[in-house]
Design a protein around this motif. Structure first.
Motif, PDB file in Angstrom:
ATOM      1  N   THR A  83       1.878   3.962 -13.914  1.00 35.00           N
ATOM      2  CA  THR A  83       3.249   4.098 -13.450  1.00 35.00           C
ATOM      3  C   THR A  83       3.301   3.732 -11.973  1.00 35.00           C
ATOM      4  N   PHE A  84       4.333   2.968 -11.588  1.00 33.23           N
ATOM      5  CA  PHE A  84       4.557   2.717 -10.168  1.00 33.23           C
ATOM      6  C   PHE A  84       6.053   2.643  -9.909  1.00 33.23           C
ATOM      7  N   GLU A 109      14.296   5.228  -7.315  1.00 33.14           N
ATOM      8  CA  GLU A 109      14.958   5.328  -8.628  1.00 33.14           C
ATOM      9  C   GLU A 109      14.382   4.374  -9.672  1.00 33.14           C
ATOM     10  N   THR A 110      13.495   3.456  -9.277  1.00 29.20           N
ATOM     11  CA  THR A 110      13.008   2.428 -10.198  1.00 29.20           C
ATOM     12  C   THR A 110      11.535   2.649 -10.510  1.00 29.20           C
ATOM     13  N   ARG A 111      11.291   3.147 -11.718  1.00 22.53           N
ATOM     14  CA  ARG A 111       9.934   3.424 -12.182  1.00 22.53           C
ATOM     15  C   ARG A 111       9.526   2.384 -13.212  1.00 22.53           C
ATOM     16  N   HIS A 112       8.337   1.847 -13.056  1.00 22.60           N
ATOM     17  CA  HIS A 112       7.763   0.876 -13.985  1.00 22.60           C
ATOM     18  C   HIS A 112       6.594   1.557 -14.693  1.00 22.60           C
ATOM     19  N   ASP A 158       0.814  -1.224   0.000  1.00 20.62           N
ATOM     20  CA  ASP A 158       0.000   0.000   0.000  1.00 20.62           C
ATOM     21  C   ASP A 158       0.840   1.264   0.000  1.00 20.62           C
ATOM     22  N   ASP A 159       2.108   1.140   0.401  1.00 23.15           N
ATOM     23  CA  ASP A 159       2.988   2.306   0.454  1.00 23.15           C
ATOM     24  C   ASP A 159       3.654   2.613  -0.889  1.00 23.15           C
ATOM     25  N   VAL A 160       3.474   1.748  -1.878  1.00 21.02           N
ATOM     26  CA  VAL A 160       4.078   1.949  -3.203  1.00 21.02           C
ATOM     27  C   VAL A 160       3.190   2.891  -4.017  1.00 21.02           C
ATOM     28  N   LYS A 216       7.558  -7.681 -14.859  1.00 18.09           N
ATOM     29  CA  LYS A 216       7.774  -6.537 -13.986  1.00 18.09           C
ATOM     30  C   LYS A 216       9.094  -5.821 -14.277  1.00 18.09           C
ATOM     31  N   ASN A 217      10.169  -6.564 -14.457  1.00 16.71           N
ATOM     32  CA  ASN A 217      11.461  -5.931 -14.756  1.00 16.71           C
ATOM     33  C   ASN A 217      11.547  -5.411 -16.184  1.00 16.71           C
ATOM     34  N   ALA A 218      10.737  -5.951 -17.075  1.00 13.92           N
ATOM     35  CA  ALA A 218      10.755  -5.508 -18.469  1.00 13.92           C
ATOM     36  C   ALA A 218      10.055  -4.163 -18.655  1.00 13.92           C
ATOM     37  N   ILE A 219       9.231  -3.765 -17.700  1.00 11.76           N
ATOM     38  CA  ILE A 219       8.523  -2.492 -17.839  1.00 11.76           C
ATOM     39  C   ILE A 219       9.186  -1.369 -17.033  1.00 11.76           C
ATOM     40  N   ILE A 220      10.431  -1.594 -16.604  1.00 15.59           N
ATOM     41  CA  ILE A 220      11.185  -0.526 -15.958  1.00 15.59           C
ATOM     42  C   ILE A 220      11.501   0.532 -17.012  1.00 15.59           C
TER      43      ILE A 220
END
Length: 98
Positions: free
Chosen positions: A54-55, A60-63, A30-32, A85-89
Motif C-alpha cells: 500500500t502507498f 486521500e489517494t491510496r494505492h 522518499d516522503d511517500v 498506477k491509477n488502476a490500483i487506487i
C-alpha cells in the motif's frame, strides 16, 4: 534463537527490497509512505500467505496491490506496471479480494 533472528533479518530485508522496488516502479519520493504486509488468507483457493503493498500519493489517494505469495518470494515481476498506477487506487478498507 539464532534461527529466529536470521528469519527476521531476511524478512526485513525482503520488505525493504519490495518497498524500494515499489518506489522505483511508481516514481515515488522518499516522503511517500509505503507499507508492506504479509497476510494469511483463510478463504478457499487463496494462497496460505500473500503480500499486500500500500502507498499513498496524497492523503486521500491510496494505492494497493497484492502478490499471491510470501514477501520473501515476491520479485519485481510481481509488481504491476507503472501505467497501472491509477488502476490500483483503492477507496475500500476491505482487502479480502484481489
Amino acid at each position: 534463537m539464532l534461527k529466529t533472528a536470521t528469519r527476521n533479518t531476511e524478512q526485513l530485508a525482503a520488505i525493504r527490497r519490495l518497498k524500494d522496488w515499489t518506489r522505483e516502479r511508481f516514481s515515488l519520493g522518499d516522503d511517500v509512505p509505503v507499507m508492506v504486509s504479509e497476510l494469511a488468507c483463510g478463504m478457499p483457493g487463496c494462497p496460505p500467505l500473500e503480500t499486500v503493498v500500500t502507498f499513498w500519493t496524497t492523503p486521500e489517494t491510496r494505492h494497493v496491490f497484492k502478490a499471491f505469495k510470501p514477501v520473501a518470494e515476491t520479485t519485481q515481476d510481481d509488481l504491476p506496471p507503472y501505467w497501472m498506477k491509477n488502476a490500483i487506487i483503492s477507496d475500500s478498507d476491505d482487502l479480502s479480494c484481489c
